[in-house]
Design a protein around this motif. Structure first.
Motif, PDB file in Angstrom:
ATOM      1  N   ALA A 151      13.383 -16.995 -21.226  1.00 37.29           N
ATOM      2  CA  ALA A 151      12.464 -15.899 -21.550  1.00 37.29           C
ATOM      3  C   ALA A 151      11.236 -15.927 -20.637  1.00 37.29           C
ATOM      4  CB  ALA A 151      12.043 -15.971 -23.015  1.00 37.29           C
ATOM      5  N   VAL A 152      10.705 -17.109 -20.385  1.00 35.14           N
ATOM      6  CA  VAL A 152       9.535 -17.257 -19.517  1.00 35.14           C
ATOM      7  C   VAL A 152       9.879 -16.816 -18.089  1.00 35.14           C
ATOM      8  CG1 VAL A 152       8.105 -19.036 -18.405  1.00 35.14           C
ATOM      9  CG2 VAL A 152       8.339 -18.993 -20.891  1.00 35.14           C
ATOM     10  N   LEU A 153      11.036 -17.232 -17.611  1.00 32.22           N
ATOM     11  CA  LEU A 153      11.466 -16.847 -16.269  1.00 32.22           C
ATOM     12  C   LEU A 153      11.671 -15.338 -16.198  1.00 32.22           C
ATOM     13  CD1 LEU A 153      14.056 -18.710 -14.104  1.00 32.22           C
ATOM     14  CD2 LEU A 153      13.941 -16.253 -14.141  1.00 32.22           C
ATOM     15  N   ALA A 154      12.333 -14.765 -17.195  1.00 29.33           N
ATOM     16  CA  ALA A 154      12.591 -13.318 -17.205  1.00 29.33           C
ATOM     17  C   ALA A 154      11.276 -12.537 -17.243  1.00 29.33           C
ATOM     18  CB  ALA A 154      13.467 -12.955 -18.396  1.00 29.33           C
ATOM     19  N   ARG A 155      10.334 -12.996 -18.017  1.00 32.92           N
ATOM     20  CA  ARG A 155       9.030 -12.320 -18.113  1.00 32.92           C
ATOM     21  C   ARG A 155       8.302 -12.378 -16.762  1.00 32.92           C
ATOM     22  NH1 ARG A 155       7.657 -14.872 -22.086  1.00 32.92           N
ATOM     23  NH2 ARG A 155       8.441 -13.382 -23.611  1.00 32.92           N
ATOM     24  N   ALA A 156       8.314 -13.551 -16.135  1.00 35.99           N
ATOM     25  CA  ALA A 156       7.670 -13.693 -14.816  1.00 35.99           C
ATOM     26  C   ALA A 156       8.331 -12.756 -13.803  1.00 35.99           C
ATOM     27  CB  ALA A 156       7.757 -15.142 -14.340  1.00 35.99           C
ATOM     28  N   TYR A 157       9.628 -12.633 -13.897  1.00 34.24           N
ATOM     29  CA  TYR A 157      10.387 -11.761 -13.003  1.00 34.24           C
ATOM     30  C   TYR A 157       9.970 -10.298 -13.202  1.00 34.24           C
ATOM     31  CZ  TYR A 157      14.570  -9.984 -10.704  1.00 34.24           C
ATOM     32  OH  TYR A 157      15.426  -9.342  -9.858  1.00 34.24           O
ATOM     33  N   LEU A 158       9.911  -9.857 -14.466  1.00 35.95           N
ATOM     34  CA  LEU A 158       9.504  -8.478 -14.749  1.00 35.95           C
ATOM     35  C   LEU A 158       8.065  -8.231 -14.316  1.00 35.95           C
ATOM     36  CD1 LEU A 158      11.116  -7.711 -18.225  1.00 35.95           C
ATOM     37  CD2 LEU A 158      11.681  -6.677 -16.016  1.00 35.95           C
ATOM     38  N   GLN A 159       7.191  -9.182 -14.556  1.00 34.68           N
ATOM     39  CA  GLN A 159       5.791  -9.022 -14.149  1.00 34.68           C
ATOM     40  C   GLN A 159       5.675  -8.904 -12.637  1.00 34.68           C
ATOM     41  OE1 GLN A 159       4.227 -12.446 -16.188  1.00 34.68           O
ATOM     42  NE2 GLN A 159       3.611 -11.240 -17.969  1.00 34.68           N
ATOM     43  N   PHE A 160       6.468  -9.701 -11.912  1.00 29.45           N
ATOM     44  CA  PHE A 160       6.476  -9.595 -10.455  1.00 29.45           C
ATOM     45  C   PHE A 160       6.969  -8.216 -10.033  1.00 29.45           C
ATOM     46  CE2 PHE A 160       8.493  -9.833  -6.321  1.00 29.45           C
ATOM     47  CZ  PHE A 160       7.552 -10.507  -5.570  1.00 29.45           C
ATOM     48  N   ALA A 161       8.079  -7.778 -10.612  1.00 32.56           N
ATOM     49  CA  ALA A 161       8.679  -6.489 -10.250  1.00 32.56           C
ATOM     50  C   ALA A 161       7.722  -5.340 -10.511  1.00 32.56           C
ATOM     51  CB  ALA A 161       9.975  -6.277 -11.028  1.00 32.56           C
ATOM     52  N   LEU A 162       7.013  -5.396 -11.613  1.00 33.51           N
ATOM     53  CA  LEU A 162       6.103  -4.313 -11.971  1.00 33.51           C
ATOM     54  C   LEU A 162       4.777  -4.419 -11.227  1.00 33.51           C
ATOM     55  CD1 LEU A 162       6.879  -4.215 -15.786  1.00 33.51           C
ATOM     56  CD2 LEU A 162       7.665  -2.607 -14.034  1.00 33.51           C
ATOM     57  N   GLY A 163       4.378  -5.627 -10.865  1.00 33.48           N
ATOM     58  CA  GLY A 163       3.111  -5.827 -10.169  1.00 33.48           C
ATOM     59  C   GLY A 163       3.176  -5.589  -8.677  1.00 33.48           C
ATOM     60  N   ASP A 164       4.359  -5.723  -8.085  1.00 35.10           N
ATOM     61  CA  ASP A 164       4.523  -5.536  -6.644  1.00 35.10           C
ATOM     62  C   ASP A 164       5.818  -4.764  -6.391  1.00 35.10           C
ATOM     63  OD1 ASP A 164       4.275  -5.657  -3.911  1.00 35.10           O
ATOM     64  OD2 ASP A 164       4.055  -7.842  -3.823  1.00 35.10           O
ATOM     65  N   PRO A 165       5.861  -3.507  -6.836  1.00 37.72           N
ATOM     66  CA  PRO A 165       7.117  -2.760  -6.796  1.00 37.72           C
ATOM     67  C   PRO A 165       7.696  -2.532  -5.402  1.00 37.72           C
ATOM     68  CG  PRO A 165       5.296  -1.311  -7.411  1.00 37.72           C
ATOM     69  CD  PRO A 165       4.765  -2.716  -7.399  1.00 37.72           C
ATOM     70  N   GLY A 166       6.852  -2.369  -4.397  1.00 44.70           N
ATOM     71  CA  GLY A 166       7.372  -2.181  -3.045  1.00 44.70           C
ATOM     72  C   GLY A 166       8.104  -3.418  -2.553  1.00 44.70           C
ATOM     73  N   ALA A 168       0.809  -1.223   0.000  1.00 44.18           N
ATOM     74  CA  ALA A 168       0.000   0.000   0.000  1.00 44.18           C
ATOM     75  C   ALA A 168       0.841   1.272   0.000  1.00 44.18           C
ATOM     76  CB  ALA A 168      -0.940   0.000   1.199  1.00 44.18           C
ATOM     77  N   GLU A 169       1.965   1.257   0.749  1.00 40.50           N
ATOM     78  CA  GLU A 169       2.669   2.517   0.978  1.00 40.50           C
ATOM     79  C   GLU A 169       4.162   2.486   0.677  1.00 40.50           C
ATOM     80  OE1 GLU A 169       1.599   4.416   4.663  1.00 40.50           O
ATOM     81  OE2 GLU A 169      -0.351   3.413   4.641  1.00 40.50           O
ATOM     82  N   GLY A 170       4.716   1.322   0.346  1.00 46.10           N
ATOM     83  CA  GLY A 170       6.131   1.250   0.003  1.00 46.10           C
ATOM     84  C   GLY A 170       7.027   0.990   1.190  1.00 46.10           C
ATOM     85  N   PRO A 171       8.304   0.725   0.915  1.00 47.70           N
ATOM     86  CA  PRO A 171       9.255   0.348   1.965  1.00 47.70           C
ATOM     87  C   PRO A 171       9.440   1.394   3.064  1.00 47.70           C
ATOM     88  CG  PRO A 171      10.189  -0.064  -0.210  1.00 47.70           C
ATOM     89  CD  PRO A 171       8.905   0.667  -0.420  1.00 47.70           C
ATOM     90  N   GLN A 172       9.308   2.650   2.733  1.00 43.01           N
ATOM     91  CA  GLN A 172       9.514   3.706   3.735  1.00 43.01           C
ATOM     92  C   GLN A 172       8.483   3.648   4.855  1.00 43.01           C
ATOM     93  OE1 GLN A 172       8.497   4.208   0.594  1.00 43.01           O
ATOM     94  NE2 GLN A 172       6.515   5.212   0.837  1.00 43.01           N
ATOM     95  N   ALA A 173       7.352   2.986   4.632  1.00 43.06           N
ATOM     96  CA  ALA A 173       6.295   2.901   5.646  1.00 43.06           C
ATOM     97  C   ALA A 173       6.520   1.770   6.651  1.00 43.06           C
ATOM     98  CB  ALA A 173       4.940   2.715   4.962  1.00 43.06           C
ATOM     99  N   LEU A 174       7.503   0.932   6.413  1.00 44.30           N
ATOM    100  CA  LEU A 174       7.700  -0.266   7.232  1.00 44.30           C
ATOM    101  C   LEU A 174       8.452   0.027   8.529  1.00 44.30           C
ATOM    102  CD1 LEU A 174       8.619  -2.902   4.503  1.00 44.30           C
ATOM    103  CD2 LEU A 174       6.469  -2.655   5.735  1.00 44.30           C
ATOM    104  N   THR A 175       7.779   0.685   9.448  1.00 42.60           N
ATOM    105  CA  THR A 175       8.366   0.894  10.764  1.00 42.60           C
ATOM    106  C   THR A 175       7.772  -0.142  11.724  1.00 42.60           C
ATOM    107  OG1 THR A 175       6.659   2.438  11.489  1.00 42.60           O
ATOM    108  CG2 THR A 175       8.559   3.380  10.309  1.00 42.60           C
TER     109      THR A 175
END
Length: 193
Positions: free
Chosen positions: A86-101, A22-29
């Motif tokens: 390619a499949v692994l790299a795509r899954a990795y990018l999708q994860f990174a873009l889908g859950d950026p925090g 919801a708020e990114g790494p800076q919110a994790l206190t």
């Protein structure tokens, strides 16, 4: 640790994962995680003596989720090694873009206590899997180095895509051409191209 302890420990990690999304790494206190979990601000220290240990436990959840996604995706992929990379790299990018925090937290080894809570044991097998597949495509090369450079390229694509810099520079709204270019640069062209 009894069942109540295990439940509260897991709840603290769950709340951290939700807060991160919801708020990114800076919110994790510790204080905010405790507040959202409905416990005293000192309660997390019983299970996570340092803030970094709680962050590491949250990041471990991310690596576990990414590993599950990768293994599910690879289970459905063709056997051809370059296609599997390619499949692994795509899954990795999708994860990174889908859950950026989560993605950002997971790779902050400068911040995390990577030796605690099995974080390295969760992250390094993913890289080894990646390097093994790269080695099948490029048996003449140092597979770990090629995989590391490709991995760094994927990180760059993910970060610059999140910042919308690549879309602006290229006038594209699909990362697939970039992924294909990165794969071709590190693995050679796809067969038949």
């Amino acid at each position: 640790m009894n069942e109540d302890d295990t439940g509260l420990r897991a709840r603290l990690v769950d709340v951290g994962v939700e807060l991160l999304a919801a708020e990114g790494p800076q919110a994790l206190t510790l204080r905010e995680i405790a507040r959202r979990a409905g416990v005293s601000h000192g309660a997390p220290r019983r299970y996570f003596p340092t803030h970094l240990e709680l962050l590491s436990a949250i990041a471990r959840r991310g690596f576990t989720d990414l590993a599950d996604r990768v293994h599910r995706t690879l289970a459905q992929a063709p056997a051809e090694p370059r296609t599997r990379v390619a499949v692994l790299a795509r899954a990795y990018l999708q994860f990174a873009l889908g859950d950026p925090g989560m993605y950002e937290l997971m790779f902050r080894h400068d911040l995390l206590e990577s030796g605690h809570l099995g974080l390295r044991e969760t992250s390094l097998p993913l890289f080894s899997l990646f390097a093994g597949l790269v080695g099948e495509v490029r048996p003449e090369a140092d597979a770990r180095r090629v995989a590391a450079v490709l991995w760094a390229n994927l990180h760059g694509i993910a970060q610059l895509w999140r910042w919308r810099a690549l879309q602006l520079a290229l006038g594209e709204d699909d990362f697939e051409p970039l992924l294909e270019a990165a794969l071709a640069a590190h693995l050679g062209p796809e067969a038949g191209r």
